[in-house]
Design an enzyme around this catalytic site. Sequence first.
Site, PDB file in Angstrom:
ATOM      1  N   TYR A 142       0.820  -1.179   0.042  1.00  0.00           N
ATOM      2  CA  TYR A 142      -0.045  -0.064   0.136  1.00  0.00           C
ATOM      3  C   TYR A 142       1.018   1.354  -0.016  1.00  0.00           C
ATOM      4  O   TYR A 142       1.566   1.514   1.007  1.00  0.00           O
ATOM      5  CB  TYR A 142      -0.858  -0.026   1.218  1.00  0.00           C
ATOM      6  CG  TYR A 142      -1.957   1.157   1.394  1.00  0.00           C
ATOM      7  CD1 TYR A 142      -2.230   1.974   0.415  1.00  0.00           C
ATOM      8  CD2 TYR A 142      -2.803   0.938   2.533  1.00  0.00           C
ATOM      9  CE1 TYR A 142      -2.877   2.984   0.670  1.00  0.00           C
ATOM     10  CE2 TYR A 142      -3.818   2.013   2.608  1.00  0.00           C
ATOM     11  CZ  TYR A 142      -3.713   3.003   1.534  1.00  0.00           C
ATOM     12  OH  TYR A 142      -4.824   3.888   1.729  1.00  0.00           O
ATOM     13  N   LYS A 171      -1.578  -1.239  -3.823  1.00  0.00           N
ATOM     14  CA  LYS A 171      -2.470  -0.073  -3.906  1.00  0.00           C
ATOM     15  C   LYS A 171      -1.668   1.227  -3.943  1.00  0.00           C
ATOM     16  O   LYS A 171      -1.086   1.503  -3.158  1.00  0.00           O
ATOM     17  CB  LYS A 171      -3.573  -0.163  -2.723  1.00  0.00           C
ATOM     18  CG  LYS A 171      -4.543   1.128  -2.782  1.00  0.00           C
ATOM     19  CD  LYS A 171      -5.207   1.264  -1.518  1.00  0.00           C
ATOM     20  CE  LYS A 171      -6.081   2.490  -1.598  1.00  0.00           C
ATOM     21  NZ  LYS A 171      -6.752   2.955  -0.334  1.00  0.00           N
TER      22      LYS A 171
END
Length: 345
Positions: A142, A171
Amino acid sequence: MSAQSRGPLSGVVAATVTPLRDGGRQVNADAVPVLVDFYAAARISGVLVAGTTGEGLLLSTGERMALAESFLQAARGRLAVAVHAGAQTTAEAVSLAGHARDLGADAVAAIGPPYYRYDDDELLAHFRAIASASAPVPFYLYEFRDRTGYALPDNVVRTLAASEPNLVGIKVSDRSLGELRTYMLPELDVFVASEALIPEALAMGAVGAVSGLAAAMPHAVLRIVAGSEPADHAAFLREGLAAYPLQGRRSRRRSSPRACSTTRRCGRRCAASPPASGRGAWRGSPKSGLRPSPQRRSTVRHSPTRSPGSPRGPRIDAAPAGGRRTGSGPAMRTRRPGPGRCRGG
């Protein structure tokens, strides 16, 4: 059209909110099934629990574990559940990742530890420990420079992709195409967080979006991903949502201010209440934004009945100023104050 995914997530994933009760002091586990019903009805592919939108780093380890358990119990067989395990310390992140694995989470994600700067070897050791604790559950990095204070070095991401067999994706919450391109690696599933970048990201090979807007308006994000709605519409929807902070239950005494939903962070109480044009009503257009009428006050409560721009979603339960509100459903609150005033975001 999104690329074929390697992991369990694809298309639209909602970065879900965290429901709270008792003035933000407790996680409201009873509200989780209502949220899951809402997301399942929208036909998104999954949810990210305790991420940035869910303010996971403001929850205790025990609260995060209980929240993950509630979502996994409610969503089993209907939605993929990715549990965010990012934390300030490697030990806490490993504990959260192992707990998610033992619960049967569909995926584990982790942002880099915030505040301090780390060299490449430290970041590699940190993420390898989390990936190992998650295995064999698919693991996602992330990246969010605005929250951690640094960008994940691309050589660290490439090294992890080559060495950790359960690392399947990343992400990227950075807001520019240049930053996004850094992480467009063919060996990883790439998810974009900024709705404005969705068309370009999909064209470059991203497999979907992990969206905070989808937490309240999943149908709108589904349309953006499908190409049937312009991506810049998301900015107007977010602007409209900002007029309706996610707040707590109003005191029964008219003269008493309502406990602010961000009491843990800001330490004060708010008497102000945002206006709304009426029960379930939103006004405006993609060009003008969503504008509330000044005559009434409201609070936002999530329910799978209707939402702005779609037949299902958050419902605005409004009542005249000083009066009692109507409607049903679990109240959603947040612990993070918005800029300039004490409010949810």
